[in-house]
Design a protein around this motif. Structure first.
Motif, mmCIF file in Angstrom:
data_model
loop_
_atom_site.group_PDB
_atom_site.id
_atom_site.type_symbol
_atom_site.label_atom_id
_atom_site.label_comp_id
_atom_site.label_asym_id
_atom_site.label_seq_id
_atom_site.Cartn_x
_atom_site.Cartn_y
_atom_site.Cartn_z
ATOM 1 N N UNK A 126 -3.396 2.269 8.592
ATOM 2 C CA UNK A 126 -4.274 1.724 9.631
ATOM 3 C C UNK A 126 -5.743 1.906 9.236
ATOM 4 N N UNK A 127 -6.055 3.078 8.680
ATOM 5 C CA UNK A 127 -7.438 3.354 8.279
ATOM 6 C C UNK A 127 -7.895 2.398 7.178
ATOM 7 N N UNK A 128 -6.979 2.031 6.280
ATOM 8 C CA UNK A 128 -7.303 1.068 5.224
ATOM 9 C C UNK A 128 -7.625 -0.295 5.829
ATOM 10 N N UNK A 129 -6.805 -0.729 6.781
ATOM 11 C CA UNK A 129 -7.068 -2.010 7.451
ATOM 12 C C UNK A 129 -8.411 -1.974 8.161
ATOM 13 N N UNK A 130 -8.722 -0.850 8.799
ATOM 14 C CA UNK A 130 -10.000 -0.729 9.494
ATOM 15 C C UNK A 130 -11.165 -0.833 8.505
ATOM 16 N N UNK A 131 -11.024 -0.239 7.323
ATOM 17 C CA UNK A 131 -12.054 -0.372 6.292
ATOM 18 C C UNK A 131 -12.232 -1.832 5.888
ATOM 19 N N UNK A 132 -11.119 -2.517 5.659
ATOM 20 C CA UNK A 132 -11.174 -3.914 5.271
ATOM 21 C C UNK A 132 -11.809 -4.753 6.376
ATOM 22 N N UNK A 133 -11.448 -4.461 7.624
ATOM 23 C CA UNK A 133 -12.007 -5.203 8.746
ATOM 24 C C UNK A 133 -13.508 -5.011 8.862
ATOM 25 N N UNK A 134 -13.970 -3.771 8.692
ATOM 26 C CA UNK A 134 -15.396 -3.490 8.781
ATOM 27 C C UNK A 134 -16.177 -4.188 7.674
ATOM 28 N N UNK A 135 -15.521 -4.400 6.517
ATOM 29 C CA UNK A 135 -16.166 -5.058 5.382
ATOM 30 C C UNK A 135 -16.082 -6.578 5.454
ATOM 31 N N UNK A 136 -15.431 -7.112 6.501
ATOM 32 C CA UNK A 136 -15.256 -8.551 6.699
ATOM 33 C C UNK A 136 -14.339 -9.177 5.641
ATOM 34 N N UNK A 137 -13.492 -8.378 5.013
ATOM 35 C CA UNK A 137 -12.552 -8.953 4.053
ATOM 36 C C UNK A 137 -11.637 -9.934 4.779
ATOM 37 N N UNK A 138 -11.528 -11.183 4.305
ATOM 38 C CA UNK A 138 -10.822 -12.209 5.078
ATOM 39 C C UNK A 138 -9.322 -12.308 4.821
ATOM 40 N N UNK A 139 -8.833 -11.766 3.687
ATOM 41 C CA UNK A 139 -7.437 -12.006 3.324
ATOM 42 C C UNK A 139 -6.761 -10.731 2.837
ATOM 43 N N UNK A 140 -5.475 -10.623 3.139
ATOM 44 C CA UNK A 140 -4.655 -9.495 2.693
ATOM 45 C C UNK A 140 -3.283 -10.016 2.308
ATOM 46 N N UNK A 141 -2.880 -9.722 1.068
ATOM 47 C CA UNK A 141 -1.552 -10.097 0.584
ATOM 48 C C UNK A 141 -0.728 -8.831 0.413
ATOM 49 N N UNK A 142 0.402 -8.766 1.096
ATOM 50 C CA UNK A 142 1.265 -7.591 1.058
ATOM 51 C C UNK A 142 2.409 -7.838 0.091
ATOM 52 N N UNK A 143 2.518 -6.954 -0.886
ATOM 53 C CA UNK A 143 3.543 -7.101 -1.909
ATOM 54 C C UNK A 143 4.303 -5.789 -2.034
ATOM 55 N N UNK A 144 4.872 -5.515 -3.202
ATOM 56 C CA UNK A 144 5.649 -4.294 -3.335
ATOM 57 C C UNK A 144 5.794 -3.866 -4.767
ATOM 58 N N UNK A 145 6.934 -3.372 -5.036
ATOM 59 C CA UNK A 145 8.175 -3.240 -4.291
ATOM 60 C C UNK A 145 8.521 -4.434 -3.405
ATOM 61 N N UNK A 146 9.375 -4.133 -2.450
ATOM 62 C CA UNK A 146 9.798 -5.130 -1.476
ATOM 63 C C UNK A 146 9.205 -4.742 -0.124
ATOM 64 N N UNK A 147 8.145 -5.424 0.329
ATOM 65 C CA UNK A 147 7.423 -4.994 1.529
ATOM 66 C C UNK A 147 8.264 -4.995 2.794
ATOM 67 N N UNK A 148 9.293 -5.855 2.864
ATOM 68 C CA UNK A 148 10.089 -5.916 4.090
ATOM 69 C C UNK A 148 10.990 -4.699 4.256
ATOM 70 N N UNK A 149 11.050 -3.827 3.246
ATOM 71 C CA UNK A 149 11.856 -2.603 3.362
ATOM 72 C C UNK A 149 11.073 -1.479 4.033
ATOM 73 N N UNK A 150 9.802 -1.728 4.332
ATOM 74 C CA UNK A 150 8.970 -0.702 4.963
ATOM 75 C C UNK A 150 8.887 -0.929 6.466
ATOM 76 N N UNK A 151 9.103 0.134 7.243
ATOM 77 C CA UNK A 151 8.973 0.041 8.699
ATOM 78 C C UNK A 151 7.525 -0.166 9.132
ATOM 79 N N UNK A 152 6.594 0.051 8.212
ATOM 80 C CA UNK A 152 5.171 -0.075 8.548
ATOM 81 C C UNK A 152 4.655 -1.507 8.441
ATOM 82 N N UNK A 153 5.483 -2.426 7.944
ATOM 83 C CA UNK A 153 4.994 -3.770 7.651
ATOM 84 C C UNK A 153 4.461 -4.484 8.889
#
Length: 501
Positions: free
Chosen positions: A156-183
């Motif tokens: 969550x803190x990483x997302x907040x950093x990205x949000x504060x920096x106005x970063x417009x895009x995030x690509x979630x990869x892995x491993x296999x990202x759908x295996x994480x409960x945090x996705x």
């Protein structure tokens, strides 16, 4: 200059847009700095775009920004107002990206390629867990998560950093990202900042419920990897039988989910090089809106199949095929080979043809060629960064050993600016043909391939036909097996020699 054979002819690269005449001036840079400054309710630039030709906007805003709106009218050209508003005001990630662009020009002026104050996007290797064992995996993923992976609160803190920096895009990869409960929680958090989020998945875990949950959370694009149109060949490469059917079923589920866009990704190597056209046609048939070509790069488990890399001549033919489909408009085309920009510049009409604009996709006409000049092809450590499962930040997913910092200890923008920032932004600081290439602003060569083969981030990309001589030297020294008989072999790249220890 290297003595080149089969080298592309030079092209006229003097593409220009009237807006460039203003952006390079100091008063305009000062104005951009003011308009992109963070306030209590965002930036003035966001309000300008939101109120432009918008009768529902507060009258005070429309009056206050009226002179700038007139300037936008002048620069808009023949693009209809509604189309212009849809592409800007109607797409929050684009507006966020423009804030970073404005701040970058204010600080650095216009540079080719453009230097950015913050990454435009991040690829986040969300977890090391994976249910497959792919031969080419850059992450060297396994069935288990790493012991030091980020916790949900840290994510969550990483997302907040990205949000504060106005970063417009995030690509979630892995491993296999759908295996994480945090996705899903992380996608929802990114949605709060109006980021455009995507996932790269093998598709085997996709269900109708998961697709719906991803859409509800805010996801818009799902990229599913396929290595062959032949199920047996795909499964052999992925290391687990029966996966082709599951991946294709997952792709069809995504395509049938209104609001989600499907992409089919293919890592091209000598073993599947002849199947690319069939794979693109297959992607079209299952409803994909995009085909993503991934360069094979010898890193991770890919070190065990270096001899599977295609030759510069094969890559040039492949890029020609990708350009053919891009110009046809039948499907969107993405490629991690920055040379696609050069091929588009030379192989498409200037006024109507499409041009690859680095990681931002493609566009048509002269405007797209101007944008491509500033986005600059390879974006490693320039327009994007990679986040590893443990919070390490690297310039690219294919440069896992080039750690610039860790998000447990620093801010993503500070790490970005203090890593390999100067080297990766300076296209004159190169060796081999990349040092003197006429297409440097549009391409720059793949820095990960340069590092993998030469142990240097400033080396030439040996996959480019303009660096054929250096590819030949790698072949003659035994690093690469020139045998083009078909499937990848098992020749290994010596890590200590080539900087991958």
């Amino acid at each position: 200059m290297d003595n080149l054979s089969n080298a592309p002819e030079q092209a006229d690269l003097n593409y220009h847009h009237p807006l460039e005449d203003y952006l390079g001036r100091r008063p305009f840079r000062w104005l951009l700095g003011r308009l992109s400054r963070q306030g209590k309710d965002g930036t003035a630039l966001e309000r300008i775009i939101s109120s432009y030709r918008n009768p529902g906007a507060p009258f005070r805003q429309r009056l206050k920004y009226w002179p700038i709106h007139l300037f936008i009218d002048r620069m808009r050209g023949s693009v209809p107002v509604e189309t212009f508003r849809e592409r800007l005001a109607g797409h929050a990630p684009t507006v966020r990206g423009l804030v970073i662009v404005a701040r970058s020009i204010a600080e650095f002026g216009l540079t080719t390629p453009q230097k950015f104050t913050a990454p435009l996007f991040a690829v986040w290797n969300f977890t090391n867990r994976c249910n497959l064992r792919c031969k080419h995996c850059y992450q060297n993923s396994d069935k288990s998560a790493l012991a030091d992976e980020l916790t949900l609160d840290e994510k969550f803190a990483v997302i907040d950093q990205m949000g504060a920096a106005y970063m417009p895009m995030l690509a979630l990869s892995g491993g296999e990202p759908t295996m994480s409960d945090d996705l899903l929680p992380i996608i929802r958090r990114a949605k709060q900042y109006k980021m455009h989020t995507t996932i790269a998945t093998n598709g085997t875990t996709m269900t109708e419920k998961l697709a719906g949950d991803l859409l509800e959370a805010g996801l818009r694009y799902v990229e599913i990897s396929l290595d062959s149109t032949d199920p047996a060949r795909h499964d052999a490469f992925r290391g687990v039988p029966g996966m082709w059917e599951k991946s294709v079923r997952g792709a069809k589920i995504v395509a049938a989910t209104e609001g989600l866009r499907l992409g089919i990704a293919m890592c091209v190597h000598r073993g599947n090089y002849a199947e690319v056209r069939d794979m693109i046609e297959f992607a079209i048939s299952v409803g994909a809106g995009c085909f993503a070509h991934f360069n094979f790069i010898p890193v991770g488990r890919g070190l065990e199949m270096v001899s599977g890399d295609i030759t510069p001549t094969q890559r040039e033919e492949l890029l020609g095929l990708l350009n053919e489909y891009m110009q046809s408009g039948r499907i969107g085309i993405l490629s991690t080979a920055p040379q696609l920009g050069r091929v588009c510049l030379m192989g498409a009409p200037i006024d109507t043809g499409r041009t690859a604009c680095s990681h931002a996709g493609s566009g048509s006409g002269v405007k797209a060629r101007v944008v491509a000049k500033y986005l600059g092809g390879c974006g490693a450590g320039r327009t994007y960064v990679c986040i590893e499962p443990n919070g390490d930040v690297t310039p690219c997913v294919y440069l896992p050993h080039r750690v610039m910092g860790n998000l447990r200890e620093g801010n993503i923008v500070d790490i970005f600016r203090n890593g390999y920032y100067d080297l990766l932004n300076d296209r004159t600081d190169r060796i081999h043909h990349c040092r003197e290439c006429d297409f440097a602003d549009y391409c720059g060569g793949c820095r990960a391939r340069s590092d993998a083969y030469f142990g240097r981030l400033d080396a030439g990309d040996p996959g480019c036909i303009l660096n054929q001589r250096h590819w030949d030297e790698l072949v003659s020294s035994g690093v690469i097996d020139q045998d083009e008989s078909g499937d990848p072999g098992e020749m290994q790249l010596t890590p200590t020699r080539h900087g991958l220890a």
